[in-house]
Write a protein that holds these residues in place. Structure first.
Motif, PDB file in Angstrom:
ATOM      1  N   ALA A 134      43.294  55.901  17.138  1.00  0.00           N
ATOM      2  CA  ALA A 134      43.217  54.646  17.887  1.00  0.00           C
ATOM      3  C   ALA A 134      42.827  53.552  16.911  1.00  0.00           C
ATOM      4  CB  ALA A 134      42.185  54.741  19.013  1.00  0.00           C
ATOM      5  N   TRP A 135      43.237  52.336  17.196  1.00  0.00           N
ATOM      6  CA  TRP A 135      42.915  51.232  16.289  1.00  0.00           C
ATOM      7  C   TRP A 135      41.412  51.099  16.078  1.00  0.00           C
ATOM      8  CZ3 TRP A 135      46.343  49.530  13.187  1.00  0.00           C
ATOM      9  CH2 TRP A 135      47.672  49.361  13.569  1.00  0.00           C
ATOM     10  N   GLY A 136      40.991  51.071  14.816  1.00  0.00           N
ATOM     11  CA  GLY A 136      39.601  50.896  14.473  1.00  0.00           C
ATOM     12  C   GLY A 136      39.339  49.518  13.900  1.00  0.00           C
TER      13      GLY A 136
ATOM     14  N   TYR B 192      22.418  52.746  14.433  1.00  0.00           N
ATOM     15  CA  TYR B 192      23.760  53.188  14.829  1.00  0.00           C
ATOM     16  C   TYR B 192      24.755  53.060  13.666  1.00  0.00           C
ATOM     17  CZ  TYR B 192      28.147  53.318  17.541  1.00  0.00           C
ATOM     18  OH  TYR B 192      29.396  53.618  18.034  1.00  0.00           O
ATOM     19  N   ASN B 193      25.523  54.132  13.482  1.00  0.00           N
ATOM     20  CA  ASN B 193      26.590  54.183  12.462  1.00  0.00           C
ATOM     21  C   ASN B 193      26.038  54.140  11.042  1.00  0.00           C
ATOM     22  OD1 ASN B 193      29.336  54.439  11.738  1.00  0.00           O
ATOM     23  ND2 ASN B 193      29.550  52.225  11.487  1.00  0.00           N
ATOM     24  N   ARG B 194      24.809  54.628  10.857  1.00  0.00           N
ATOM     25  CA  ARG B 194      24.212  54.696   9.527  1.00  0.00           C
ATOM     26  C   ARG B 194      23.660  56.105   9.291  1.00  0.00           C
ATOM     27  NH1 ARG B 194      22.272  49.741  11.648  1.00  0.00           N
ATOM     28  NH2 ARG B 194      22.873  47.899  10.449  1.00  0.00           N
TER      29      ARG B 194
ATOM     30  N   LYS C 189      39.680  52.285  19.324  1.00  0.00           N
ATOM     31  CA  LYS C 189      38.620  53.251  19.046  1.00  0.00           C
ATOM     32  C   LYS C 189      37.328  52.869  19.764  1.00  0.00           C
ATOM     33  CE  LYS C 189      36.162  56.468  17.089  1.00  0.00           C
ATOM     34  NZ  LYS C 189      36.270  57.847  17.602  1.00  0.00           N
ATOM     35  N   ARG C 190      36.701  53.855  20.396  1.00  0.00           N
ATOM     36  CA  ARG C 190      35.385  53.665  20.996  1.00  0.00           C
ATOM     37  C   ARG C 190      34.574  54.948  20.832  1.00  0.00           C
ATOM     38  NH1 ARG C 190      35.329  56.079  26.042  1.00  0.00           N
ATOM     39  NH2 ARG C 190      37.360  56.544  26.962  1.00  0.00           N
TER      40      ARG C 190
ATOM     41  N   GLY D 164      31.407  50.958  19.249  1.00  0.00           N
ATOM     42  CA  GLY D 164      32.624  50.751  18.477  1.00  0.00           C
ATOM     43  C   GLY D 164      33.105  51.974  17.726  1.00  0.00           C
ATOM     44  N   GLY D 165      32.307  53.045  17.697  1.00  0.00           N
ATOM     45  CA  GLY D 165      32.662  54.256  16.954  1.00  0.00           C
ATOM     46  C   GLY D 165      31.797  54.403  15.725  1.00  0.00           C
ATOM     47  N   SER D 166      31.352  55.627  15.447  1.00  0.00           N
ATOM     48  CA  SER D 166      30.368  55.842  14.385  1.00  0.00           C
ATOM     49  C   SER D 166      30.635  57.121  13.611  1.00  0.00           C
ATOM     50  CB  SER D 166      28.957  55.922  14.997  1.00  0.00           C
ATOM     51  OG  SER D 166      28.859  57.020  15.890  1.00  0.00           O
TER      52      SER D 166
END
Length: 278
Positions: free
Chosen positions: A95-97, A160-162, A112-113, A209-211
């Motif tokens: 999916a588009w990121g 988040y996302n780290r 993307k989610r 947003g996705g991680s």
């Protein structure tokens, strides 16, 4: 991230109820697809790149693909193919990121989610290589992971996302994450993260947003992931040794139709010939 059917569903793992509600509010734009692409992204997202990892699939819902490695001395030179090999991506496809590509280049495909089981499509920078060993042969910066390293996939978390170290941020700060970076120690010897590197999806760390998007090893050949790109050990080892942070490497993932649409605009290599039907 590797597929993990035994993990607790993300929606039920939110720590800190007030922060969770706030994280969901922040994530409305991502769930609506507004985070796909990058409003400030480049019309030429491969500008300056001398190395390219290009993954293509047959369509948005396909979990199997082909990776090709390319290099060039400068922007004016054509891409030269170095290697190709099979990969698997998210169990629900792609999916588009959000990466280096402009939002204007995103079409009406899925967005993307968090938790959708799709790998992000688009153009992305490469982050740190990681693994279980103290050191590896690579031109990327490398981080040796420990039992205390986690990638935060909890949208309400300020991390988040780290990738964070629980010894530094505290055990409560990593509560709810399903992404221990030492899967071998937390998941019965799982080798998936023995070698890999970070794909810089959602660099703004937008909640929902996705991680935790990586390239990593197969646990079993062809096994789909929860949103990463997986491959054989030998292919990862060769790629890490080849990659050089000084050459501004890029990672591109696209279904074939989007590849054909964007190849000229993004100055991508010519598509590989279609394999004959059997």
């Amino acid at each position: 991230m590797p597929a993990n059917p035994d993990a607790t569903p993300r929606a039920s793992r939110f720590a800190w109820p007030l922060l969770a509600a706030l994280g969901l509010a922040w994530g409305i734009a991502a769930l609506a697809g507004e985070s796909a692409g990058n409003p400030s992204g480049s019309d030429d997202p491969l500008r300056g790149a001398q190395q390219l990892v290009l993954v293509t699939t047959d369509g948005w819902d396909d979990a199997q693909g082909m990776a090709r490695r390319f290099e060039r001395p400068d922007d004016a030179a054509p891409w030269t193919e170095v290697a190709s090999f099979p990969v698997s991506i998210g169990r629900h496809g792609s999916a588009w990121g959000t990466g280096l590509h402009a939002a204007a280049d995103v079409d009406d495909g899925p967005r993307k989610r968090e938790g959708d089981g799709r790998s992000p499509a688009g153009v992305f920078a490469l982050g740190t290589a990681f693994g279980y060993a103290d050191a590896v042969a690579s031109g990327l910066p490398y981080q040796a992971m420990t039992r205390d390293d986690w990638c935060m996939d909890v949208p309400a978390s300020p991390h988040y996302n780290r990738i964070v170290d629980a010894r530094q941020v505290g055990a409560d700060a990593v509560a709810g994450s399903s992404e221990p970076m030492r899967l071998d120690l937390h998941r019965d010897g799982n080798p998936s993260y023995r070698l890999g590197f970070v794909i810089e999806h959602n660099p703004g760390n937008v909640p929902q947003g996705g991680s935790c998007i990586f390239a990593h090893l197969w646990r079993a050949p062809g096994e789909p992931t929860a949103g990463c790109t997986a491959m054989a050990d030998a292919d990862m080892e060769a790629m890490l040794e080849w990659l050089d942070a000084d050459k501004a490497p890029r990672f591109v993932l696209l279904p074939r139709a989007q590849y054909a649409r964007l190849a000229t605009r993004w100055q991508l290599p010519a598509p590989a010939p279609a394999e004959p039907e059997r």
